[in-house]
Design an enzyme around this catalytic site. Structure first.
Site, mmCIF file in Angstrom:
data_model
loop_
_atom_site.group_PDB
_atom_site.id
_atom_site.type_symbol
_atom_site.label_atom_id
_atom_site.label_comp_id
_atom_site.label_asym_id
_atom_site.label_seq_id
_atom_site.Cartn_x
_atom_site.Cartn_y
_atom_site.Cartn_z
ATOM 1 N N TYR A 142 -34.200 -61.606 -13.739
ATOM 2 C CA TYR A 142 -35.314 -60.964 -14.464
ATOM 3 C C TYR A 142 -36.646 -61.513 -13.964
ATOM 4 C CZ TYR A 142 -37.888 -58.938 -18.399
ATOM 5 O OH TYR A 142 -38.783 -58.213 -19.175
ATOM 6 N N LYS A 171 -39.667 -59.393 -12.051
ATOM 7 C CA LYS A 171 -40.999 -59.238 -12.642
ATOM 8 C C LYS A 171 -42.082 -59.881 -11.769
ATOM 9 C CE LYS A 171 -39.768 -56.748 -16.109
ATOM 10 N NZ LYS A 171 -40.227 -55.357 -16.219
HETATM 11 N N1 NAD Z 1 -39.542 -56.271 -25.178
HETATM 12 C C1 NAD Z 1 -40.080 -57.363 -24.616
HETATM 13 O O1 NAD Z 1 -40.134 -58.453 -25.238
HETATM 14 C C2 NAD Z 1 -40.645 -57.281 -23.228
HETATM 15 C C3 NAD Z 1 -41.410 -58.359 -22.762
HETATM 16 C C4 NAD Z 1 -41.940 -58.301 -21.472
HETATM 17 C C5 NAD Z 1 -41.734 -57.171 -20.693
HETATM 18 N N2 NAD Z 1 -40.978 -56.153 -21.159
HETATM 19 C C6 NAD Z 1 -40.763 -54.986 -20.279
HETATM 20 O O2 NAD Z 1 -41.141 -53.801 -20.954
HETATM 21 C C7 NAD Z 1 -40.458 -52.695 -20.349
HETATM 22 C C8 NAD Z 1 -39.889 -51.813 -21.432
HETATM 23 O O3 NAD Z 1 -38.848 -52.522 -22.103
HETATM 24 P P1 NAD Z 1 -38.630 -52.450 -23.678
HETATM 25 O O4 NAD Z 1 -38.788 -53.813 -24.200
HETATM 26 O O5 NAD Z 1 -39.423 -51.344 -24.265
HETATM 27 O O6 NAD Z 1 -37.049 -52.136 -23.713
HETATM 28 P P2 NAD Z 1 -36.192 -50.958 -24.338
HETATM 29 O O7 NAD Z 1 -34.791 -51.310 -24.035
HETATM 30 O O8 NAD Z 1 -36.573 -50.733 -25.768
HETATM 31 O O9 NAD Z 1 -36.648 -49.668 -23.501
HETATM 32 C C9 NAD Z 1 -36.340 -49.535 -22.128
HETATM 33 C C10 NAD Z 1 -36.139 -48.056 -21.785
HETATM 34 O O10 NAD Z 1 -35.895 -47.984 -20.378
HETATM 35 C C11 NAD Z 1 -34.833 -47.062 -20.171
HETATM 36 N N3 NAD Z 1 -34.159 -47.355 -18.904
HETATM 37 C C12 NAD Z 1 -33.245 -48.331 -18.629
HETATM 38 N N4 NAD Z 1 -32.834 -48.230 -17.363
HETATM 39 C C13 NAD Z 1 -33.506 -47.190 -16.810
HETATM 40 C C14 NAD Z 1 -33.512 -46.602 -15.526
HETATM 41 N N5 NAD Z 1 -32.708 -47.041 -14.540
HETATM 42 N N6 NAD Z 1 -34.330 -45.547 -15.306
HETATM 43 C C15 NAD Z 1 -35.123 -45.068 -16.303
HETATM 44 N N7 NAD Z 1 -35.135 -45.572 -17.552
HETATM 45 C C16 NAD Z 1 -34.344 -46.625 -17.790
HETATM 46 C C17 NAD Z 1 -33.928 -47.239 -21.359
HETATM 47 O O11 NAD Z 1 -33.063 -46.099 -21.535
HETATM 48 C C18 NAD Z 1 -34.931 -47.429 -22.488
HETATM 49 O O12 NAD Z 1 -35.291 -46.201 -23.063
HETATM 50 C C19 NAD Z 1 -39.428 -53.301 -19.413
HETATM 51 O O13 NAD Z 1 -39.893 -53.225 -18.074
HETATM 52 C C20 NAD Z 1 -39.339 -54.737 -19.868
HETATM 53 O O14 NAD Z 1 -38.898 -55.598 -18.847
HETATM 54 C C21 NAD Z 1 -40.441 -56.171 -22.407
#
Ligand code: NAD
Length: 290
Positions: A162, A166
């Site tokens: 991860y 990132k």
């Molecule tokens: N939630 C956190 O604490 C957090 C912190 C830092 C960064 N992020 C980043 O935020 C972004 C969104 O994540 P989130 O937390 O909303 O998670 P989430 O799981 O709620 O949403 C992620 C979405 O991405 C979709 N997805 C997964 N694989 C995919 C693919 N191959 N192609 C297209 N869509 C795909 C999923 O179906 C889902 O709808 C990610 O890049 C994650 O790394 C999240």
């Protein structure tokens, strides 16, 4: 003309990946509330359609598309379909889709988990920038927001795949920002710590980390809608780095000014911290599958 100038998030023609849940969904809903037309794409078409329904119920305009960001041909197809629906090129692209991965130490992470994580989290934004950057450069206005994470500089143990994915997105965004400077196209990279979403439930993360991470997320995580608002406002101001939470900003400063002390502190946490047990060493694919 749409989306020009400092308020790129207003009346945008926006494409958001991974918009069926969490932060991506919040971006899509917020952009529609700001008067935009939004292509809501996700690997899960039903989830994307559910986001579209939320937007349309609020009187907004949105269109669902299925797109697996790890596949270049899907992203190219999405760009064509988006053009058809907008009847114009997009003005704002948010490369958001991503998955969680963590638990094992380097050496215990399976090659399949490395490839799965990098395939979505790093190759997804690479595909998005590869396809959309030339279109926006040619148009001469608009923006790209890449969703990275505080993990991009955090280097926390047991999150190697991860973290690497990132860090790649951070570098991709910095490079793209330099390449597009002076073109009218702004690039931002979002680096949050915990945000209240489904990421722990859907990733390849061991049980103990899911339990600990989910509890912490519920306790201190920021709401996705607040993250979306802060990010879009920062993007409108021409910001490159977007760190919506104080702990992300503090971590960034410490890492930059005292990198070796920072890494040593993480080493102590790894040796004496809560994940020092047998459970944490079990390969992720023994527990969960995305
Ligand atoms: N939630 C956190 O604490 C957090 C912190 C830092 C960064 N992020 C980043 O935020 C972004 C969104 O994540 P989130 O937390 O909303 O998670 P989430 O799981 O709620 O949403 C992620 C979405 O991405 C979709 N997805 C997964 N694989 C995919 C693919 N191959 N192609 C297209 N869509 C795909 C999923 O179906 C889902 O709808 C990610 O890049 C994650 O790394 C999240």
């Amino acid at each position: 003309m749409i989306g020009i100038g400092k308020r790129r998030s207003r009346n945008a023609r926006a494409v958001v990946t991974g918009a069926g849940s969490g932060i991506g969904q919040a971006f899509a809903v917020e952009l529609a509330a700001r008067g935009g037309q939004v292509v809501v794409s996700d690997i899960d078409l039903r989830a994307a359609q559910a986001t579209v329904n939320v937007i349309q119920d609020e009187g907004g305009r949105a269109h669902a598309l299925k797109c697996d960001v790890s596949r270049l041909e899907d992203v190219e197809w999405m760009a064509t379909r988006a053009n058809d629906w907008f009847e114009a090129v997009p003005t704002l692209v948010i490369n958001n889709a991503g998955v969680g991965a963590g638990g094992p130490l380097i050496g215990d992470v399976s090659m399949d988990d490395w490839q799965w994580t990098l395939g979505i989290n790093l190759w997804g934004p690479i595909h998005g920038c590869h396809v959309f950057a030339p279109i926006l450069r040619e148009a001469g206005y608009g923006g790209i927001i890449n969703v990275s994470s505080a993990a991009s500089f955090g280097a926390a143990p047991r999150m190697a795949a991860y973290n690497v994915s990132k860090a790649g997105v951070l570098s991709l965004s910095e490079t793209l920002s330099a390449e597009l400077s002076g073109t009218g196209v702004n690039v931002s990279v979002l680096c949050p710590t915990l945000v209240k979403t489904n990421i722990f439930e859907t990733g390849r993360i061991n049980r103990q980390s899911v339990a600990a991470g989910s509890a912490l997320m519920r306790a201190i995580g920021m709401s996705p809608r607040k993250v979306a608002r802060i990010t879009l406002d920062a993007h409108d101001r021409g910001g490159l780095y977007v760190m919506p939470q104080l702990d992300a900003k503090v971590g960034w400063e410490i890492k930059r000014h005292a990198p070796r002390t920072y890494t040593r502190a993480l080493g102590l946490l790894e040796r004496f911290g809560p994940l020092k047990d047998d459970e944490a060493a079990v390969p992720t694919h023994a527990h969960t599958r995305g």
